[in-house]
Motif scaffolding. Structure first.
Motif, mmCIF file in Angstrom:
data_model
loop_
_atom_site.group_PDB
_atom_site.id
_atom_site.type_symbol
_atom_site.label_atom_id
_atom_site.label_comp_id
_atom_site.label_asym_id
_atom_site.label_seq_id
_atom_site.Cartn_x
_atom_site.Cartn_y
_atom_site.Cartn_z
ATOM 1 N N CYS A 112 30.102 14.628 57.100
ATOM 2 C CA CYS A 112 31.137 15.084 58.031
ATOM 3 C C CYS A 112 31.397 16.563 57.772
ATOM 4 O O CYS A 112 31.576 16.975 56.624
ATOM 5 C CB CYS A 112 32.413 14.261 57.817
ATOM 6 S SG CYS A 112 33.867 14.922 58.643
ATOM 7 N N ILE A 113 31.394 17.342 58.851
ATOM 8 C CA ILE A 113 31.611 18.792 58.702
ATOM 9 C C ILE A 113 33.015 19.215 59.132
ATOM 10 O O ILE A 113 33.335 20.401 59.133
ATOM 11 C CB ILE A 113 30.577 19.586 59.546
ATOM 12 C CG1 ILE A 113 30.648 19.133 61.011
ATOM 13 C CG2 ILE A 113 29.164 19.422 58.984
ATOM 14 C CD1 ILE A 113 30.050 20.143 61.978
ATOM 15 N N CYS A 114 33.845 18.250 59.538
ATOM 16 C CA CYS A 114 35.168 18.598 60.074
ATOM 17 C C CYS A 114 36.065 19.201 58.996
ATOM 18 O O CYS A 114 36.109 18.712 57.872
ATOM 19 C CB CYS A 114 35.861 17.358 60.629
ATOM 20 S SG CYS A 114 34.934 16.548 61.921
ATOM 21 N N TYR A 133 41.182 9.660 60.768
ATOM 22 C CA TYR A 133 39.972 10.349 61.205
ATOM 23 C C TYR A 133 39.342 9.580 62.350
ATOM 24 O O TYR A 133 39.152 8.371 62.268
ATOM 25 C CB TYR A 133 38.999 10.476 60.030
ATOM 26 C CG TYR A 133 37.746 11.234 60.399
ATOM 27 C CD1 TYR A 133 37.824 12.576 60.740
ATOM 28 C CD2 TYR A 133 36.509 10.614 60.421
ATOM 29 C CE1 TYR A 133 36.685 13.279 61.095
ATOM 30 C CE2 TYR A 133 35.366 11.302 60.769
ATOM 31 C CZ TYR A 133 35.459 12.647 61.104
ATOM 32 O OH TYR A 133 34.342 13.343 61.457
ATOM 33 N N THR A 136 34.509 11.482 64.377
ATOM 34 C CA THR A 136 33.785 12.509 65.138
ATOM 35 C C THR A 136 32.328 12.690 64.689
ATOM 36 O O THR A 136 31.437 12.851 65.526
ATOM 37 C CB THR A 136 34.515 13.867 64.996
ATOM 38 O OG1 THR A 136 35.920 13.628 65.113
ATOM 39 C CG2 THR A 136 34.068 14.866 66.036
ATOM 40 N N CYS A 137 32.088 12.683 63.395
ATOM 41 C CA CYS A 137 30.738 12.981 62.885
ATOM 42 C C CYS A 137 29.887 11.736 62.656
ATOM 43 O O CYS A 137 28.733 11.853 62.236
ATOM 44 C CB CYS A 137 30.839 13.753 61.572
ATOM 45 S SG CYS A 137 31.527 15.399 61.781
HETATM 46 ZN ZN ZN Z 1 33.611 15.158 60.958
#
Ligand code: ZN
Length: 327
Positions: A112-114, A133, A136-137
């Motif tokens: 995850c890059i968030c 969360y 998203t990723c």
């Molecule tokens: Zn993410």
């Protein structure tokens, strides 16, 4: 230091409870910490159990060597002892990274890059400050390296939380329900700065160190469900949890590391004897007649069932007065 290879089950010792004291050297110990540590210690010692001391020093931005020295001195002053340790989590990080990698490889975790900011912006804010969360990723990247290559951003790892409610038994608080998928969503096990997250390190170490039971403040009740899920995913045993009420101020806020709250070191400097503090805590923990005894002297009197089920309310400004006046 590392005992991960020495945890062979000795049949004669199975009946003996093993508990842990697991302070973080991120500040000075205060009354609330002292109470949690004493309850955990009494609960194990009063049943002839073994105590493991683990120093949770992975939060390197906040950890200081001087706090480690101070907490060891404070624990000694309180009269606490242990059979094993101190084990420093920072000395065996490879087993946390191995567990994180294992979950990634089995498809139970994903990169995850968030950033915290992005997650906060994208989700409704909840009253308790948690931002679930949204996943998203999920399914986007196969490895940390690939995420970096593709986006130019470092990735962490999130554990994929199975949907649905789970029911857990707590040895003190009783049975409770939790729905981590709704409450927190897929949660971080490896941070984007490569630091291991609390939930994972605790679960891996509790298993490696043979911990059967965990007594801690009820502020950590909600993390029990996440730890239970990680234990399942990693094939680790579930310990027995005991979540006890905290020491709070008149507004119900947790007493810990606040400016108005005094540390054990300050109490000591003000002339308070450890027996005074220990007996004061004991009187509010189901041993009403405690007066002037040491932690060890009070051990046979302790019974977790007699610990009050409501938070211990204490005005921070009156700590010294209360402890001195009552002894
Ligand atoms: Zn993410």
């Amino acid at each position: 230091m590392d005992t991960s290879t020495s945890q062979k089950v000795d049949p004669a010792a199975v009946e003996q409870p093993v508990g842990r004291l697991a302070p973080s050297p991120t500040g000075m110990l205060h009354l609330g910490h002292a109470r949690s540590l004493l309850l955990a210690w009494w609960h194990v010692r009063s049943r002839n159990g073994r105590v493991v001391l683990r120093i949770e020093d992975l939060d390197t931005a906040r950890v200081r060597e001087s706090y480690t020295q101070a907490l060891l001195r404070d624990m000694e002053w309180l009269g606490l002892d242990w059979d094993e340790g101190p084990h420093f989590q920072s000395a065996h990080t490879e087993r946390f990274h191995a567990a994180a990698q294992q979950l990634l490889q089995r498809g139970l975790a994903y990169p995850c890059i968030c950033t915290r900011k992005e997650i906060f912006r994208s989700a409704p804010h909840r009253s308790d400050g948690e931002t679930p969360y949204a996943g998203t990723c999920s399914g986007k990247f196969s490895s940390l390296e690939q995420a970096l290559e593709q986006t130019g951003r470092r990735a962490g790892l999130r554990f994929q939380v199975p949907a649905g409610e789970i029911q857990l038994e707590d040895g003190f608080a009783g049975s409770f329900h939790s729905n981590p998928a709704d409450e927190v969503g897929d949660f971080t096990i490896l941070r984007r700065d490569a630091a291991i997250a609390y939930q994972l390190s605790v679960v891996v170490d509790d298993a490696a160190q043979g911990i059967h039971e965990i007594l801690r403040g009820e502020d950590l009740l909600s993390s029990a469900a996440r730890q239970w899920l990680l234990q399942n995913a990693l094939g680790l045993p579930h310990p027995t949890w005991y979540h006890v009420p905290l020491v709070v101020d008149a507004e119900g806020r947790r007493l810990a590391k606040r400016d108005c709250d005094i540390s054990l070191a300050e109490m000591r400097a003000a002339g308070i004897e450890p027996q005074q503090l220990v007996s004061w805590i004991a009187r509010h923990s189901g041993i009403p007649k405690a007066k002037g005894q040491s932690a060890a002297e009070l051990t046979p009197e302790f019974d977790l069932k007699r610990v009050p089920r409501t938070p211990l309310v204490l005005d921070p400004g009156s700590q010294l007065d209360l402890i001195q006046r009552d002894n």
